[in-house]
Scaffold this motif. Structure first.
Motif: not given
Length: 387
Positions: A208-215, A228-238
């Motif tokens: 898996r790949l973690f994209l992380t936000f702190v704050g 954008v996450l629903p479309d991005v997660m379809q394009r990047v399944p991991l």
């Protein structure tokens, strides 16, 4: 040097919010450098009291402790002046240091009645712009005008102004004739590997790949990335999105993740102590930052850089003062650009490694707290001799 530092937010030492992290770091560094400190902060009850805060005497301004931020800060603002008079009488500071708006009434009165020492107003963010960026409703516009008036009053009360970037400085010089100096944020971590190994982290499945936000989760600041996450997660399944922090919009984004059908791929950690952040940032494959305003520069970007994390950050003039696309970060503009930038970083491990390494090098060379502390103390000495 005797420094009196004023802080309008109630501070639990175990849960220091991001909004006052710069103030707390400066407080601790001044203390460790051997400066004499006195701080002023809000009480959680209607009494003039004092306590020890981080090893330093702190005078407390009465507030109701209602939990209603605007009400408590209003009481703080109205009752700050007599506490500042007490600090002047008992501590005789060589310099006053303030960094928020609700000090404006106290600092203005103190100026009128003889402050006897220069006052530094440290501007981390210009609230007039921050409250308007993601929500331009009539109420928010009215609030922005009120904040603008309070900012002008605090600027009038100051002898000199410090701020975090040139974009802020340019605007502030249009608002005030006071000298304005840029002293950026910074970041550095003392890494205790045994301690960090004990920090609880989200479960990361193999591959898996973690994209992380702190704050702090406030001000609708994650609306763009959730768009954008629903479309991005379809394009990047991991890809999974990790949110490290809490705030007024925490529940909203938890519910939104479920409504968008990505609830299992958006991981919420809740509040995390600052000492735990290195473990979370190092677990990330790349880290994300929006910006609260078009002229801001989030401190979290320096923290990402200091740990060698590849940084995805919103493209603004202030950000471009430090960050270069494809060199020490990846910049994006607007939601289409955000989606493409996420996909770009997720699909290119060499890019992630390259910008992360350069970010770390830049942080180590140019963005450490030691140089910032020296700059503040030099300014305090300079304006103290002019007082």
């Amino acid at each position: 040097m005797r420094i009196c530092m004023v802080q309008q937010h109630p501070v639990d030492e175990a849960r220091i919010p991001a909004a006052i992290l710069r103030w707390v770091i400066l407080h601790d560094r001044f203390r460790d450098e051997g400066q004499e400190l006195l701080s002023i902060g809000p009480n959680t009850r209607m009494r003039f009291e004092e306590r020890r805060f981080r090893g330093v005497r702190q005078l407390l301004v009465p507030t109701p402790g209602s939990g209603v931020k605007s009400l408590d800060m209003l009481f703080f603002g109205l009752l700050l002046f007599p506490v500042m008079l007490r600090a002047r009488r008992e501590f005789c500071p060589d310099v006053w240091f303030v960094d928020e708006l609700f000090v404006c009434f106290g600092t203005a009165l103190l100026r009128l009645f003889g402050r006897q020492a220069p006052l530094c107003y440290d501007v981390m963010g210009i609230h007039y712009y921050q409250v308007r960026k993601n929500n331009n409703s009539p109420l928010r516009r009215l609030l922005a005008l009120l904040y603008g008036a309070m900012e002008h009053l605090t600027l009038w009360s100051a002898d000199f102004v410090t701020t975090v970037n040139e974009a802020h400085a340019e605007l502030l010089r249009q608002w005030t004739k006071r000298p304005v100096h840029v002293i950026r944020d910074a970041a550095e971590f003392t890494l205790d590997e045994d301690f960090l190994a004990q920090v609880p982290l989200p479960t990361k499945k193999p591959g898996r790949l973690f994209l992380t936000f702190v704050g702090k989760i406030s001000n609708r600041r994650l609306d763009d990335i959730f768009t954008v996450l629903p479309d991005v997660m379809q394009r990047v399944p991991l890809l999974d999105f990790v949110i490290v922090g809490n705030g007024p919009f925490y529940d909203r984004y938890q519910q939104l993740a479920l409504e968008l059908g990505i609830g299992e791929r958006v991981l919420f950690t809740d509040f995390v102590p600052h000492s735990h952040l290195p473990a979370h940032i190092r677990q990330a494959d790349f880290c994300y930052s929006d910006d609260w305003s078009d002229i801001g520069f989030p401190m979290k970007v320096f923290e990402y850089m200091a740990l060698g994390a590849p940084v995805l950050v919103e493209d603004t003039p202030a950000v471009r003062e430090v960050m270069q696309d494809g060199v020490n970060c990846v910049l994006y503009h607007g939601t289409p650009g955000l989606a493409e930038a996420i996909v770009r970083l997720a699909s290119d491990s060499e890019l992630r490694q390259r910008v992360g390494q350069q970010a770390l090098l830049d942080a180590q060379q140019d963005h450490r707290w030691d140089s910032r502390i020296r700059a503040f103390l030099d300014l305090f000495s300079h304006y103290g001799t002019l007082a």
